[in-house]
Write an enzyme that holds these catalytic residues in place. Structure first.
Site, PDB file in Angstrom:
ATOM      1  N   GLY A 189       0.677  -1.128   0.003  1.00  0.00           N
ATOM      2  CA  GLY A 189       0.038  -0.036   0.139  1.00  0.00           C
ATOM      3  C   GLY A 189       0.928   1.191  -0.024  1.00  0.00           C
ATOM      4  N   GLU A 432      -1.758  -9.512   5.292  1.00  0.00           N
ATOM      5  CA  GLU A 432      -1.234  -9.878   6.610  1.00  0.00           C
ATOM      6  C   GLU A 432      -1.331 -11.423   6.737  1.00  0.00           C
TER       7      GLU A 432
HETATM    8  C1  LIG Z   1       3.407   9.574  16.651  1.00  0.00           C
HETATM    9  C2  LIG Z   1       3.240   8.417  15.606  1.00  0.00           C
HETATM   10  C3  LIG Z   1       3.120   7.097  16.197  1.00  0.00           C
HETATM   11  C4  LIG Z   1       2.751   5.991  15.304  1.00  0.00           C
HETATM   12  C5  LIG Z   1       1.223   5.682  15.841  1.00  0.00           C
HETATM   13  C6  LIG Z   1       0.730   4.637  14.833  1.00  0.00           C
HETATM   14  C7  LIG Z   1      -0.629   4.779  15.010  1.00  0.00           C
HETATM   15  C8  LIG Z   1      -1.537   3.845  13.872  1.00  0.00           C
HETATM   16  C9  LIG Z   1      -1.416   2.501  14.199  1.00  0.00           C
HETATM   17  C10 LIG Z   1      -2.505   1.678  14.041  1.00  0.00           C
HETATM   18  C11 LIG Z   1      -3.738   2.214  13.400  1.00  0.00           C
HETATM   19  C12 LIG Z   1      -4.610   1.166  13.694  1.00  0.00           C
HETATM   20  C13 LIG Z   1      -5.685   1.345  12.598  1.00  0.00           C
HETATM   21  C14 LIG Z   1      -5.674  -0.007  11.792  1.00  0.00           C
HETATM   22  C15 LIG Z   1      -5.904  -0.119  10.506  1.00  0.00           C
HETATM   23  C16 LIG Z   1      -5.585  -1.474   9.935  1.00  0.00           C
HETATM   24  C17 LIG Z   1      -5.704  -1.664   8.507  1.00  0.00           C
HETATM   25  C18 LIG Z   1      -5.736  -0.720   7.430  1.00  0.00           C
HETATM   26  C19 LIG Z   1      -4.746  -0.843   6.541  1.00  0.00           C
HETATM   27  C20 LIG Z   1      -4.441  -1.908   5.642  1.00  0.00           C
HETATM   28  C21 LIG Z   1      -3.310  -2.315   5.669  1.00  0.00           C
HETATM   29  C22 LIG Z   1      -2.879  -3.482   4.947  1.00  0.00           C
HETATM   30  C23 LIG Z   1      -1.400  -3.962   4.895  1.00  0.00           C
HETATM   31  C24 LIG Z   1      -1.059  -5.339   4.606  1.00  0.00           C
HETATM   32  C25 LIG Z   1       0.081  -5.602   4.713  1.00  0.00           C
HETATM   33  C26 LIG Z   1       0.470  -6.929   4.135  1.00  0.00           C
HETATM   34  O1  LIG Z   1       0.025  -7.747   3.894  1.00  0.00           O
HETATM   35  S1  LIG Z   1       2.264  -7.328   4.434  1.00  0.00           S
HETATM   36  C27 LIG Z   1       2.588  -8.904   3.958  1.00  0.00           C
HETATM   37  C28 LIG Z   1       2.159 -10.054   4.994  1.00  0.00           C
HETATM   38  N1  LIG Z   1       2.545 -11.168   4.752  1.00  0.00           N
HETATM   39  C29 LIG Z   1       2.305 -12.122   5.387  1.00  0.00           C
HETATM   40  O2  LIG Z   1       1.781 -12.169   6.496  1.00  0.00           O
HETATM   41  C30 LIG Z   1       2.771 -13.147   4.837  1.00  0.00           C
HETATM   42  C31 LIG Z   1       2.450 -14.663   5.673  1.00  0.00           C
HETATM   43  N2  LIG Z   1       3.486 -15.595   5.892  1.00  0.00           N
HETATM   44  C32 LIG Z   1       4.118 -15.807   6.888  1.00  0.00           C
HETATM   45  O3  LIG Z   1       3.773 -15.017   7.830  1.00  0.00           O
HETATM   46  C33 LIG Z   1       5.191 -16.872   6.938  1.00  0.00           C
HETATM   47  O4  LIG Z   1       5.892 -17.074   6.160  1.00  0.00           O
HETATM   48  C34 LIG Z   1       4.644 -18.361   7.504  1.00  0.00           C
HETATM   49  C35 LIG Z   1       3.423 -18.818   6.764  1.00  0.00           C
HETATM   50  C36 LIG Z   1       4.223 -18.080   8.969  1.00  0.00           C
HETATM   51  C37 LIG Z   1       5.662 -19.299   7.474  1.00  0.00           C
HETATM   52  O5  LIG Z   1       6.927 -18.801   7.641  1.00  0.00           O
HETATM   53  P1  LIG Z   1       8.331 -19.518   7.212  1.00  0.00           P
HETATM   54  O6  LIG Z   1       9.499 -18.534   7.569  1.00  0.00           O
HETATM   55  O7  LIG Z   1       8.293 -20.416   6.106  1.00  0.00           O
HETATM   56  O8  LIG Z   1       8.263 -20.254   8.618  1.00  0.00           O
HETATM   57  P2  LIG Z   1       8.840 -21.528   9.064  1.00  0.00           P
HETATM   58  O9  LIG Z   1      10.191 -21.871   8.498  1.00  0.00           O
HETATM   59  O10 LIG Z   1       7.679 -22.831   8.403  1.00  0.00           O
HETATM   60  O11 LIG Z   1       8.676 -21.663  10.346  1.00  0.00           O
HETATM   61  C38 LIG Z   1       7.471 -21.625  11.073  1.00  0.00           C
HETATM   62  C39 LIG Z   1       8.186 -21.533  12.830  1.00  0.00           C
HETATM   63  O12 LIG Z   1       8.118 -19.978  12.820  1.00  0.00           O
HETATM   64  C40 LIG Z   1       7.115 -19.704  13.776  1.00  0.00           C
HETATM   65  N3  LIG Z   1       6.641 -18.301  13.082  1.00  0.00           N
HETATM   66  C41 LIG Z   1       6.259 -17.913  12.000  1.00  0.00           C
HETATM   67  N4  LIG Z   1       5.925 -17.026  11.829  1.00  0.00           N
HETATM   68  C42 LIG Z   1       6.207 -16.212  13.109  1.00  0.00           C
HETATM   69  C43 LIG Z   1       5.937 -14.832  13.696  1.00  0.00           C
HETATM   70  N5  LIG Z   1       5.518 -13.962  12.884  1.00  0.00           N
HETATM   71  N6  LIG Z   1       6.357 -14.795  15.120  1.00  0.00           N
HETATM   72  C44 LIG Z   1       6.933 -15.779  15.874  1.00  0.00           C
HETATM   73  N7  LIG Z   1       6.996 -16.897  15.165  1.00  0.00           N
HETATM   74  C45 LIG Z   1       6.741 -17.233  14.009  1.00  0.00           C
HETATM   75  C46 LIG Z   1       6.100 -20.816  13.609  1.00  0.00           C
HETATM   76  O13 LIG Z   1       5.254 -20.584  14.614  1.00  0.00           O
HETATM   77  C47 LIG Z   1       6.941 -22.062  13.655  1.00  0.00           C
HETATM   78  O14 LIG Z   1       7.637 -22.321  14.932  1.00  0.00           O
HETATM   79  P3  LIG Z   1       7.915 -23.490  15.279  1.00  0.00           P
HETATM   80  O15 LIG Z   1       8.935 -24.061  14.200  1.00  0.00           O
HETATM   81  O16 LIG Z   1       8.519 -23.616  16.568  1.00  0.00           O
HETATM   82  O17 LIG Z   1       7.037 -24.237  15.091  1.00  0.00           O
HETATM   83  C1  LIG Z   2      -5.553  -5.062  -0.066  1.00  0.00           C
HETATM   84  C2  LIG Z   2      -4.394  -5.840   0.206  1.00  0.00           C
HETATM   85  C3  LIG Z   2      -3.237  -4.831   0.687  1.00  0.00           C
HETATM   86  C4  LIG Z   2      -2.031  -5.584   0.655  1.00  0.00           C
HETATM   87  N1  LIG Z   2      -1.030  -4.694   1.295  1.00  0.00           N
HETATM   88  C5  LIG Z   2       0.464  -5.300   1.113  1.00  0.00           C
HETATM   89  C6  LIG Z   2       1.511  -4.473   1.956  1.00  0.00           C
HETATM   90  O1  LIG Z   2       1.314  -3.278   2.154  1.00  0.00           O
HETATM   91  N2  LIG Z   2       2.475  -4.953   1.696  1.00  0.00           N
HETATM   92  C7  LIG Z   2       3.007  -6.254   1.377  1.00  0.00           C
HETATM   93  O2  LIG Z   2       4.090  -6.724   1.387  1.00  0.00           O
HETATM   94  N3  LIG Z   2       1.835  -7.342   0.977  1.00  0.00           N
HETATM   95  C8  LIG Z   2       0.528  -6.595   0.869  1.00  0.00           C
HETATM   96  N4  LIG Z   2      -0.444  -7.443   0.541  1.00  0.00           N
HETATM   97  C9  LIG Z   2       0.033  -8.806   0.082  1.00  0.00           C
HETATM   98  C10 LIG Z   2      -0.683  -9.740   0.873  1.00  0.00           C
HETATM   99  O3  LIG Z   2       0.076  -9.991   2.069  1.00  0.00           O
HETATM  100  C11 LIG Z   2      -0.325 -11.089   0.106  1.00  0.00           C
HETATM  101  O4  LIG Z   2      -1.424 -11.120  -0.877  1.00  0.00           O
HETATM  102  C12 LIG Z   2      -0.879 -12.388   1.172  1.00  0.00           C
HETATM  103  O5  LIG Z   2      -0.093 -12.733   2.006  1.00  0.00           O
HETATM  104  C13 LIG Z   2      -1.280 -13.633   0.419  1.00  0.00           C
HETATM  105  O6  LIG Z   2      -0.169 -14.059  -0.481  1.00  0.00           O
HETATM  106  P1  LIG Z   2      -0.257 -14.309  -2.041  1.00  0.00           P
HETATM  107  O7  LIG Z   2      -1.007 -13.420  -2.529  1.00  0.00           O
HETATM  108  O8  LIG Z   2       1.016 -14.882  -2.436  1.00  0.00           O
HETATM  109  O9  LIG Z   2      -1.287 -15.676  -1.829  1.00  0.00           O
HETATM  110  P2  LIG Z   2      -0.777 -16.995  -2.070  1.00  0.00           P
HETATM  111  O10 LIG Z   2      -0.045 -17.662  -0.950  1.00  0.00           O
HETATM  112  O11 LIG Z   2      -0.318 -17.226  -3.278  1.00  0.00           O
HETATM  113  O12 LIG Z   2      -2.180 -17.889  -2.081  1.00  0.00           O
HETATM  114  C14 LIG Z   2      -3.099 -18.242  -2.979  1.00  0.00           C
HETATM  115  C15 LIG Z   2      -3.882 -19.694  -2.321  1.00  0.00           C
HETATM  116  O13 LIG Z   2      -2.851 -20.594  -1.914  1.00  0.00           O
HETATM  117  C16 LIG Z   2      -2.996 -21.236  -0.481  1.00  0.00           C
HETATM  118  N5  LIG Z   2      -2.097 -21.567  -0.019  1.00  0.00           N
HETATM  119  C17 LIG Z   2      -0.770 -20.898   0.107  1.00  0.00           C
HETATM  120  N6  LIG Z   2       0.232 -21.525   0.570  1.00  0.00           N
HETATM  121  C18 LIG Z   2      -0.475 -22.558   1.355  1.00  0.00           C
HETATM  122  C19 LIG Z   2      -0.036 -23.414   2.247  1.00  0.00           C
HETATM  123  N7  LIG Z   2       1.194 -23.532   2.760  1.00  0.00           N
HETATM  124  N8  LIG Z   2      -0.921 -24.408   2.759  1.00  0.00           N
HETATM  125  C20 LIG Z   2      -2.122 -24.298   2.130  1.00  0.00           C
HETATM  126  N9  LIG Z   2      -2.593 -23.341   1.552  1.00  0.00           N
HETATM  127  C21 LIG Z   2      -1.787 -22.538   0.963  1.00  0.00           C
HETATM  128  C22 LIG Z   2      -3.665 -20.021   0.046  1.00  0.00           C
HETATM  129  O14 LIG Z   2      -4.676 -20.431   1.050  1.00  0.00           O
HETATM  130  C23 LIG Z   2      -4.695 -19.373  -1.134  1.00  0.00           C
HETATM  131  O15 LIG Z   2      -5.841 -20.112  -1.244  1.00  0.00           O
HETATM  132  C24 LIG Z   2      -1.662  -7.012   0.461  1.00  0.00           C
HETATM  133  C25 LIG Z   2      -2.748  -7.522  -0.272  1.00  0.00           C
HETATM  134  C26 LIG Z   2      -3.981  -7.085  -0.094  1.00  0.00           C
HETATM  135  C27 LIG Z   2      -4.993  -7.834  -0.935  1.00  0.00           C
END
Ligand SMILES: CCCCCCCC/C=C\CCCCCCCCCCCCC/C=C/C(=O)SCCNC(=O)CCNC(=O)[C@H](O)C(C)(C)COP(=O)(O)OP(=O)(O)OC[C@H]1O[C@@H](n2cnc3c(N)ncnc32)[C@H](O)[C@@H]1OP(=O)(O)O
Ligand SMILES: Cc1cc2nc3c(=O)[nH]c(=O)nc-3n(C[C@H](O)[C@H](O)[C@H](O)COP(=O)(O)OP(=O)(O)OC[C@H]3O[C@@H](n4cnc5c(N)ncnc54)[C@H](O)[C@@H]3O)c2cc1C
Length: 659
Positions: A189, A432
C-alpha cells in the site's frame, strides 16, 4: 424558532423506554468516560471541516481523480494533527482505521501504510541509532514510507522471496536486485504514487551465503522531485475489489546500492567485513506483521459494527409483506428470520472487541518482555494473533455480506456503503497472512503443545486436561467448557489423522498436507474458544450496572449458542452433546432472539457511530431512508440532463434503423 429534527416514527418508538443506559455501553466500548469525550471532540473537530467533505460521491470520479482527491484530504488531515483535541497517537489511530478515518477517506488512506507498517517496522526492527536517524523524519512526514514484502511470485512463502540484497565489503554497501519478473514487489500500500521510502524485505547474501529475509531501509524517490531514483522501477498495480485509494504498487530493483547501515539491525547485523550476526530468534524480522495482525482484529470489528448499525436501523424502518393477515406490513426486523441474520453479528461485535482487547494486552506484555530479551511469550503471541486475525476477518466478512443481504435491493447500492465495508473486511482475509495459511500456523502450535505438553497461556487447556463428569451444562460457564472440549477433541482428531497418515507411509510433510482439513478445524475451534472465553470472562470481571449487564449477558449467551448451532457436528463429536441438548439450546436461542429484538436499535445506538462514519442513507440516525436514497440518486451524473448525449450518438440511430 428551533427547527424540528425529523425522526422516523418507527425508530422513535424503538428508542422509547430503553431499559439500559446507552451511554454506559458507549463508555464500556471506548474504554472509559474520558475516552468517549475525547473521541467525540476529535470527531467534531475533523468532521466539521468543510474542506474534508466530498463535492461529489467518490464513485463518480476516475481512478486517478479518486487518488488525487483522497491524497488532498489525507494531507489536510495531517495538517490538522497538531491542533487535535485528542492525543497524537489517539488521533492517528482514529484516522487510519475503519472509524473516523473512513468518514473522510472512504476507500483507503494513501498514507495509511506509513503509520500502520513503516513506522512500526522502524520501531521494531531499527537500532536506537537508526531510529534516531529516520523516526523523527517519519513522524514529521518529511519522508513517507511503506512496507514492501510481497512479490508478484510469492506472498505467503517468505522463504521463497526473490529480491536479493548482496553485501559488498569493498564499498560497504548492499546491492539490491530483482532477478526476475516474479521478484518484483507487488501489493504494498502507498507504494504506487505516495511513498518515497520503503522498508524492503529481501534475502540477505553475505560471504556467499543466503541468511534469509531481512528488512532494509530504501529511498525510492527523490525528496524534491518525487522522481524514482536510478535503478528503481515503481508504479501502481491498478483497480481492486476495494481500498482503491491505497495506491498499492509494484517495485523492482536494478542493482541499487545502499549503505550497509540501511539494513535494519536491531535483531541481526552485518559487520563491515561482511560477518553475519544472527538474531536471538529467526522470526523476529516478522514482528511488523504480528503488530498489524493484532490491530486488524480491532479494525474489522469496527467495520462490522458499522454494517450491523446500518442493517439494524434500516430493518426497523423498512416495512414489507404481511405477518398477520390483514394487519399493517410489519417492520422487517419483526421476522424471526431477520433477527437470525442480524442479532448474531450484533452480538459478535462485542465478542470480537473483547477478544481483540485481550490480544492487544498480550501484545504489549510480550513486546515489553521481548525488549528485555525474553522471547518466552512470542509463540503464544504468534499463535493467538494468527488465530484471531483469521477468525475475526473471515467471520466479519460473512456477517457484513449477511447484513447487506438483509437490506434487500437497497443494500446493493454503492451509497449503502456495504460494498466499501465488504471490500475492506474481505481484504483482511488475504492481507497480513492469508487466513488458511494462518490457520495452519495455529494448528502447528496446537499440535506441538498437545504432543509436547508445553505451551503458552492461550493453549494451557491442551495440557491441563479437564477433570470431573462430562455432563452438558448450558449455563455460559458450562458452554465455555463445551467449547474447550471441542477444541481439545478436534486437536486430538487432527493428531490421530497425522499419525494415521504416517502409518500409511507418508513423509511428515505429506502427512501434514493430508490432514489439513482436520488441522484447520482444530485451529478454528481454538480461536472460537478464545473469543467465547473472553466474552464470558470480561462480562464477569467488569463493573457494569445491572441493566447493562443483563443486555450484554443476553448477547453473550446468544452468540455462544449461535456458534454451537452452526457447528453442532463438532459438539456431537467431541462434547457429548445429545439431541435433547441441541433442541434445548435451539429453543433458548430463539427465546434470546425475541428478548433482544426490542433493544436492537438501542444497542446499535450505543455504538455511537455518527452518520458521517456510517456513510449510508440506510443507516442514518433519523431513519429518513427514502428521502436520502432519492437525494443520493440525484447526484448521479446521468441525472444532470433529461436526455444524455449518448442517446443521439447511439440509441437514436438504432431506434431509426429498422433492424
Ligand atoms: C506518533 C506516531 C506514532 C505511530 C502511531 C501509529 C498509530 C497507527 C497504528 C495503528 C492504526 C490502527 C488502525 C488499523 C488499521 C488497519 C488496517 C488498515 C490498513 C491496511 C493495511 C494492509 C497492509 C497489509 C500488509 C501486508 O499484507 S504485509 C505482508 C504480509 N505477509 C504475510 O503475512 C505473509 C504470511 N506468511 C508468513 O507469515 C510466514 O511465511 C509463515 C506462513 C508463517 C511461514 O513462515 P516460514 O518462515 O516459512 O516459517 P517456517 O520456517 O515454516 O517456520 C515456522 C516457525 O516459525 C514460527 N513463526 C512463523 N511466523 C512467526 C511470527 N510472526 N512470529 C513468531 N514465530 C513465527 C512458527 O510458529 C513456527 O515455529 P516452530 O518451528 O517452533 O513451530
Ligand atoms: C488489499 C491488500 C493489501 C496488501 N498490502 C500489502 C502491503 O502493504 N505489503 C505487502 O508486502 N503485501 C501486501 N499485500 C499482500 C498480501 O500480504 C498477500 O497477498 C498475502 O500474504 C497472500 O499471499 P499471496 O497473494 O501470495 O497468496 P498465495 O500464498 O499465493 O495464496 C493463494 C492460495 O494458496 C493457498 N496457500 C498458499 N500457501 C499454502 C499453504 N502452505 N498451505 C495451504 N494453502 C496454501 C492460500 O490459502 C490461497 O488459497 C496486500 C494484499 C492485499 C489484498
Amino acid at each position: 424558532m428551533t427547527k424540528e429534527i425529523y425522526e422516523n416514527p418507527d425508530l422513535k418508538k424503538e428508542r422509547q423506554n430503553c431499559p439500559f443506559n446507552k451511554e454506559e455501553i458507549t463508555n464500556f466500548l471506548d474504554g472509559g468516560k474520558e475516552k468517549t469525550t475525547e473521541r467525540r471532540q476529535l470527531e467534531t473537530y475533523i468532521l466539521s471541516d468543510e474542506q474534508l467533505k466530498d463535492a461529489v460521491p467518490m464513485e463518480y470520479l476516475s481512478h486517478a481523480d479518486k487518488y488525487a482527491e483522497e491524497l488532498r484530504k489525507s494531507c489536510l488531515l495531517m495538517h490538522k494533527l497538531a491542533d487535535s483535541p485528542a492525543g497524537q497517537v489517539q488521533t492517528l489511530r482514529a484516522l487510519m482505521g475503519a472509524g473516523l478515518g473512513s468518514a473522510i477517506l472512504k476507500e483507503g488512506n494513501p498514507i495509511a501504510l506509513h503509520y500502520v507498517m513503516f513506522i512500526p517496522a522502524l520501531m521494531g526492527q531499527g537500532t536506537v541509532e537508526q531510529q534516531a536517524k529516520w523516526l523523527e523524519k517519519a513522524y514529521n512526514l518529511n519522508i513517507i514510507g511503506t512496507y514492501a514484502q510481497t512479490e508478484l511470485g510469492h506472498g505467503t512463502f517468505l522463504r521463497g522471496l526473490e529480491t536479493k540484497a548482496t553485501y559488498d565489503p569493498v564499498t560497504k554497501e548492499f546491492v539490491l536486485e530483482s532477478p526476475s519478473l516474479t521478484a518484483y514487489k507487488w501489493w504494498p500500500g502507498s507504494l504506487g504514487k505516495t511513498a518515497n521510502y520503503a522498508v524492503v524485505m529481501a534475502q540477505l547474501y553475505t560471504k556467499g551465503k543466503c541468511e534469509g529475509i531481512h528488512p532494509f531501509m530504501v529511498q525510492l524517490r527523490d525528496e524534491e522531485t518525487h522522481e524514482p531514483l536510478p535503478g528503481i522501477l515503481v508504479g501502481e498495480i491498478g483497480p481492486k475489489l476495494g481500498m482503491n485509494t491505497n495506491d498499492n504498487g509494484y517495485l523492482g530493483f536494478d542493482k541499487v546500492r545502499i549503505p550497509r547501515e540501511q539494513l535494519l539491525m536491531k535483531h541481526s547485523q552485518v559487520l563491515e567485513d561482511g560477518t553475519y550476526v544472527k538474531p536471538t530468534n529467526s522470526k523476529l524480522s516478522y514482528g511488523t506483521m504480528v503488530f498489524v495482525r493484532v490491530v486488524v482484529c480491532q479494525d474489522v470489528t469496527v467495520n462490522l459494527r458499522k454494517a450491523v448499525t446500518i442493517a439494524t436501523r434500516y430493518s426497523c424502518v423498512r416495512r414489507q409483506s404481511e405477518l398477520k393477515p390483514g394487519d399493517r406490513e410489519p417492520q422487517v426486523m419483526d421476522y424471526q428470520a431477520q433477527q437470525h441474520k442480524l442479532l448474531p453479528p450484533l452480538a459478535a461485535t462485542f465478542g470480537f472487541q473483547l477478544a481483540a482487547d485481550h490480544l492487544w494486552n498480550l501484545y504489549n506484555t510480550a513486546n515489553n518482555s521481548m525488549e528485555q530479551g525474553d522471547m518466552e511469550l512470542l509463540p503464544d503471541l504468534h499463535g493467538l494473533s494468527c488465530a484471531l486475525k483469521a477468525l475475526c476477518s473471515s467471520e466479519a466478512a460473512n456477517f457484513v455480506e449477511t447484513c447487506r443481504q438483509s437490506c434487500g435491493g437497497h443494500g446493493y447500492m454503492s451509497c449503502s456503503n456495504f460494498p466499501r465495508i465488504y471490500g475492506q473486511v474481505t481484504a483482511a482475509i488475504t492481507y497480513e497472512g492469508e487466513n488458511t495459511v494462518l490457520w495452519l500456523q495455529v494448528a502447528r502450535y496446537l499440535v506441538k503443545t498437545r504432543k509436547e505438553k508445553s505451551g503458552g497461556l492461550s493453549v494451557k487447556y491442551l495440557i491441563d486436561e479437564e477433570k470431573g463428569p462430562r455432563t452438558v451444562d448450558t449455563t455460559p460457564e458450562g458452554i465455555v467448557k463445551l467449547y474447550r472440549r471441542v477444541a481439545v477433541g478436534l486437536v486430538d482428531i487432527a493428531i490421530a489423522e497425522l499419525e494415521n497418515n504416517s502409518r500409511k507411509g507418508y513423509a511428515p510433510h505429506d502427512a501434514w498436507n493430508h490432514a489439513a482439513v482436520h488441522l484447520i478445524k482444530a485451529a478454528q475451534a481454538h480461536a472460537r474458544l478464545f473469543v467465547v472465553e473472553s466474552f464470558v470472562d470480561s462480562l464477569k470481571g467488569s463493573r457494569l450496572s445491572a441493566p447493562v449487564r443483563a443486555i450484554l449477558s443476553q448477547l453473550c449467551e446468544l452468540f455462544i449458542i449461535y456458534w454451537i448451532l452452526d457447528r453442532s457436528g463438532d459438539f456431537f463429536l467431541c462434547a457429548n452433546l445429545k439431541k435433547e441438548d441441541l433442541l434445548q439450546l435451539n429453543s433458548k436461542y430463539v427465546q434470546l432472539l425475541a428478548a433482544i429484538r426490542p433493544q436492537a436499535v438501542n444497542i446499535v445506538d450505543s455504538f455511537d457511530l455518527r452518520d458521517e462514519i456510517l456513510g449510508s442513507p440506510l443507516g442514518c440516525w433519523d431513519g429518513n431512508v427514502y428521502q436520502r436514497l432519492f437525494d443520493e440518486a440525484a447526484k448521479s451524473p446521468l441525472n444532470q440532463k433529461n436526455v444524455h448525449e449518448s442517446f443521439h450518438k447511439y440509441l437514436k440511430p438504432l431506434l431509426k434503423s429498422n433492424l
